[in-house]
Design a protein around this motif. Structure first.
Motif, PDB file in Angstrom:
ATOM      1  N   ILE A  42      91.772 -38.372 111.982  1.00 28.66           N
ATOM      2  CA  ILE A  42      91.816 -39.782 111.603  1.00 28.66           C
ATOM      3  C   ILE A  42      93.142 -40.063 110.925  1.00 28.66           C
ATOM      4  O   ILE A  42      93.521 -39.381 109.966  1.00 28.66           O
ATOM      5  N   LEU A  43      93.851 -41.054 111.437  1.00 29.06           N
ATOM      6  CA  LEU A  43      95.109 -41.503 110.858  1.00 29.06           C
ATOM      7  C   LEU A  43      94.851 -42.787 110.081  1.00 29.06           C
ATOM      8  O   LEU A  43      94.431 -43.782 110.660  1.00 29.06           O
ATOM      9  N   ALA A  44      95.040 -42.732 108.772  1.00 26.97           N
ATOM     10  CA  ALA A  44      94.843 -43.852 107.848  1.00 26.97           C
ATOM     11  C   ALA A  44      93.365 -43.979 107.445  1.00 26.97           C
ATOM     12  O   ALA A  44      92.591 -44.681 108.105  1.00 26.97           O
ATOM     13  N   PRO A  45      92.957 -43.310 106.374  1.00 27.18           N
ATOM     14  CA  PRO A  45      91.549 -43.284 105.959  1.00 27.18           C
ATOM     15  C   PRO A  45      91.143 -44.486 105.111  1.00 27.18           C
ATOM     16  O   PRO A  45      90.862 -44.366 103.925  1.00 27.18           O
ATOM     17  N   GLY A  46      91.073 -45.658 105.750  1.00 28.97           N
ATOM     18  CA  GLY A  46      90.644 -46.874 105.071  1.00 28.97           C
ATOM     19  C   GLY A  46      89.183 -47.174 105.337  1.00 28.97           C
ATOM     20  O   GLY A  46      88.397 -46.297 105.718  1.00 28.97           O
ATOM     21  N   THR A  47      88.821 -48.441 105.185  1.00 29.10           N
ATOM     22  CA  THR A  47      87.417 -48.849 105.296  1.00 29.10           C
ATOM     23  C   THR A  47      86.853 -48.583 106.683  1.00 29.10           C
ATOM     24  O   THR A  47      85.765 -48.000 106.832  1.00 29.10           O
ATOM     25  N   ILE A  48      87.567 -49.012 107.722  1.00 26.84           N
ATOM     26  CA  ILE A  48      87.062 -48.828 109.080  1.00 26.84           C
ATOM     27  C   ILE A  48      87.001 -47.351 109.444  1.00 26.84           C
ATOM     28  O   ILE A  48      86.122 -46.904 110.185  1.00 26.84           O
ATOM     29  N   ALA A  49      87.930 -46.561 108.899  1.00 26.12           N
ATOM     30  CA  ALA A  49      87.937 -45.123 109.166  1.00 26.12           C
ATOM     31  C   ALA A  49      86.712 -44.442 108.571  1.00 26.12           C
ATOM     32  O   ALA A  49      86.214 -43.451 109.122  1.00 26.12           O
ATOM     33  N   ARG A  50      86.221 -44.967 107.466  1.00 24.52           N
ATOM     34  CA  ARG A  50      85.021 -44.385 106.862  1.00 24.52           C
ATOM     35  C   ARG A  50      83.809 -44.584 107.776  1.00 24.52           C
ATOM     36  O   ARG A  50      82.949 -43.704 107.867  1.00 24.52           O
ATOM     37  N   ALA A  51      83.747 -45.735 108.427  1.00 24.81           N
ATOM     38  CA  ALA A  51      82.651 -45.968 109.364  1.00 24.81           C
ATOM     39  C   ALA A  51      82.734 -44.988 110.534  1.00 24.81           C
ATOM     40  O   ALA A  51      81.716 -44.427 110.970  1.00 24.81           O
ATOM     41  N   MET A  52      83.953 -44.762 111.048  1.00 24.12           N
ATOM     42  CA  MET A  52      84.106 -43.814 112.144  1.00 24.12           C
ATOM     43  C   MET A  52      83.800 -42.386 111.694  1.00 24.12           C
ATOM     44  O   MET A  52      83.196 -41.601 112.436  1.00 24.12           O
ATOM     45  N   ALA A  53      84.205 -42.048 110.479  1.00 24.23           N
ATOM     46  CA  ALA A  53      83.934 -40.706 109.967  1.00 24.23           C
ATOM     47  C   ALA A  53      82.434 -40.444 109.866  1.00 24.23           C
ATOM     48  O   ALA A  53      81.962 -39.336 110.165  1.00 24.23           O
ATOM     49  N   ARG A  97      99.183 -41.596 103.838  1.00 30.17           N
ATOM     50  CA  ARG A  97     100.454 -41.592 103.122  1.00 30.17           C
ATOM     51  C   ARG A  97     100.267 -41.140 101.681  1.00 30.17           C
ATOM     52  O   ARG A  97     101.238 -40.915 100.963  1.00 30.17           O
ATOM     53  N   ASP A  98      99.015 -40.997 101.278  1.00 29.09           N
ATOM     54  CA  ASP A  98      98.654 -40.543  99.927  1.00 29.09           C
ATOM     55  C   ASP A  98      97.858 -39.248 100.067  1.00 29.09           C
ATOM     56  O   ASP A  98      96.737 -39.249 100.564  1.00 29.09           O
ATOM     57  N   LEU A  99      98.442 -38.123  99.632  1.00 28.36           N
ATOM     58  CA  LEU A  99      97.795 -36.816  99.810  1.00 28.36           C
ATOM     59  C   LEU A  99      96.441 -36.766  99.116  1.00 28.36           C
ATOM     60  O   LEU A  99      95.469 -36.219  99.670  1.00 28.36           O
ATOM     61  N   ASN A 100      96.337 -37.300  97.920  1.00 30.76           N
ATOM     62  CA  ASN A 100      95.066 -37.264  97.193  1.00 30.76           C
ATOM     63  C   ASN A 100      93.985 -38.058  97.920  1.00 30.76           C
ATOM     64  O   ASN A 100      92.813 -37.668  97.934  1.00 30.76           O
ATOM     65  N   ARG A 101      94.401 -39.171  98.520  1.00 35.05           N
ATOM     66  CA  ARG A 101      93.432 -39.967  99.278  1.00 35.05           C
ATOM     67  C   ARG A 101      92.944 -39.194 100.490  1.00 35.05           C
ATOM     68  O   ARG A 101      91.753 -39.213 100.817  1.00 35.05           O
ATOM     69  N   ALA A 102      93.850 -38.513 101.177  1.00 38.15           N
ATOM     70  CA  ALA A 102      93.469 -37.703 102.338  1.00 38.15           C
ATOM     71  C   ALA A 102      92.537 -36.575 101.919  1.00 38.15           C
ATOM     72  O   ALA A 102      91.547 -36.273 102.603  1.00 38.15           O
ATOM     73  N   LYS A 103      92.840 -35.959 100.788  1.00 35.81           N
ATOM     74  CA  LYS A 103      92.010 -34.850 100.295  1.00 35.81           C
ATOM     75  C   LYS A 103      90.604 -35.334  99.960  1.00 35.81           C
ATOM     76  O   LYS A 103      89.609 -34.687 100.317  1.00 35.81           O
ATOM     77  N   GLU A 104      90.517 -36.473  99.269  1.00 37.01           N
ATOM     78  CA  GLU A 104      89.214 -37.024  98.910  1.00 37.01           C
ATOM     79  C   GLU A 104      88.400 -37.366 100.159  1.00 37.01           C
ATOM     80  O   GLU A 104      87.199 -37.073 100.238  1.00 37.01           O
ATOM     81  N   PHE A 105      89.044 -37.995 101.130  1.00 42.29           N
ATOM     82  CA  PHE A 105      88.376 -38.393 102.368  1.00 42.29           C
ATOM     83  C   PHE A 105      87.887 -37.162 103.124  1.00 42.29           C
ATOM     84  O   PHE A 105      86.737 -37.122 103.596  1.00 42.29           O
ATOM     85  N   ALA A 106      88.745 -36.159 103.256  1.00 45.88           N
ATOM     86  CA  ALA A 106      88.375 -34.931 103.982  1.00 45.88           C
ATOM     87  C   ALA A 106      87.189 -34.245 103.318  1.00 45.88           C
ATOM     88  O   ALA A 106      86.258 -33.775 103.999  1.00 45.88           O
ATOM     89  N   GLY A 107      87.199 -34.200 101.986  1.00 42.52           N
ATOM     90  CA  GLY A 107      86.103 -33.568 101.272  1.00 42.52           C
ATOM     91  C   GLY A 107      84.799 -34.323 101.418  1.00 42.52           C
ATOM     92  O   GLY A 107      83.726 -33.718 101.562  1.00 42.52           O
ATOM     93  N   GLN A 108      84.874 -35.650 101.400  1.00 43.87           N
ATOM     94  CA  GLN A 108      83.666 -36.462 101.496  1.00 43.87           C
ATOM     95  C   GLN A 108      82.992 -36.340 102.852  1.00 43.87           C
ATOM     96  O   GLN A 108      81.755 -36.291 102.937  1.00 43.87           O
TER      97      GLN A 108
END
Length: 345
Positions: free
Chosen positions: A9-20, A38-49
């Motif tokens: 997933i490129l760009a983990p925003g709102t719509i990406a959460r639905a796809m995830a 573009r934010d490593l911490n955001r990517a890390k949080e998303f990947a973990g969730q």
């Protein structure tokens, strides 16, 4: 040969959460591999969730990972073109959130690049794969409501004005048409078997240099008409976004037409049709959240070496984008990043 696809997933925003969430619930052939932000911490949080194996603090790192098979592009409209082309140039299959291109020039270049690279590319139009809408089309084809005459839909959201918001920003290809009206158009085309449109008319209102509201009428070659309203400024007057398909014997009404899970079939009573009775319900609850169907189709296409979907083909994306370009040309409306000739159909 692998029997699964490493999805990123490129760009983990709102719509990406639905796809995830859809990826999480789709077993077997869908592998949650990587996330890029573009934010490593955001990517890390998303990947973990959501359970992705890897995360990256830049899009380039994600795209350069040789283990990534396919990328779901979920950044704002204005950045789709650059992201999709970079993915394709690096050998990645692409599922790009709608609208894939802000204009026909961008879309054609994406499709040409995918064909040249022999890679799968699809605009993520989840409505095309909706099982309830498939049942509605079957109902219509069986003549249940007679001969279809008119299709009406509303998709209006009251979004508080914020010049920095993507919906209100011309630099981010904001406005109602590309975000909401695209669904109204596609629904109308879909319910009329993608017949050619031979005439159209429209009215538009602008705010902050984006289309804040529009009313559009379409005329198909079989004389079926469609009207719709889409807006980021006013509500639909209810908590749903509804559509109605009118025939000579009755009509079908859908709640939240672009993501419908139910519809009601009404048959006219009496000569004038002022009275009607509900003759049946059409129900098709999502297995997960509705995004799983386009994901499953894209995954199967990739595993079978196809470069486009039979359900939402390149040609259907082109037809959809062409009409939006025509409407914007009528309105003398272009985004700041477009050349004058870019949005000519």
């Amino acid at each position: 040969m692998k029997d699964y696809v490493n999805w990123a997933i490129l760009a983990p925003g709102t719509i990406a959460r639905a796809m995830a969430r859809a990826m999480q619930g789709t077993k077997g052939k869908v592998h949650l591999y990587a996330v890029g932000s573009r934010d490593l911490n955001r990517a890390k949080e998303f990947a973990g969730q959501y359970g992705f194996e890897k995360y990256y603090g830049s899009y380039d790192e994600l795209i350069s990972d040789p283990e990534v098979d396919a990328v779901y592009v979920a950044n704002p409209h204005a950045f789709h073109f650059e992201s999709v082309i970079r993915c394709l140039e690096n050998g990645k299959h692409v599922l790009c959130e709608k609208p894939a291109g802000c204009n026909i020039s961008q879309l054609n270049q994406m499709i040409e690049k995918a064909c040249d690279k022999n890679l799968f590319f699809m605009e993520a139009m989840w409505t095309a794969f909706n099982p309830c809408l498939k049942k509605v089309r079957e109902c219509i084809s069986q003549g249940t409501i007679g001969e279809v005459k008119h299709i009406q839909s509303y998709f209006c959201n009251r979004v508080p004005f914020d010049a920095e918001s993507r919906l209100w920003s011309p630099d981010l290809a904001g406005g109602a048409l590309l975000d909401l009206g695209i669904y109204n158009i596609y629904f109308s085309m879909m319910m009329n078997d993608f017949r050619p449109i031979v005439n159209h008319g429209s009215t538009v209102k602008f705010c902050n240099s984006v289309d804040s509201w529009e009313n559009v009428t379409l005329v198909f070659d079989n004389k079926i008409t469609a009207t719709f309203e889409s807006s980021v400024e006013i509500s639909s007057g209810s908590d749903t976004h509804d559509a109605t398909i009118y025939g000579t014997k009755g009509y079908v009404k859908l709640r939240n037409f672009f993501m419908a899970q139910e519809a009601s079939v009404h048959l006219y009573e009496g000569q004038y049709g002022n009275e009607n009775s509900v003759s049946g319900k059409i129900e098709a609850p999502f297995k997960i959240n509705g995004y799983e169907y386009e994901l499953e189709d894209a995954t199967e296409c990739i595993l079978n070496g196809k470069i486009e979907s039979d359900v939402h083909s390149h040609d259907k994306s082109i037809e959809l984008c062409n009409l939006m370009d025509i409407l914007r040309r009528d309105w003398n409306f272009k985004y700041p990043f477009e050349d004058f000739t870019e949005n000519e159909a």
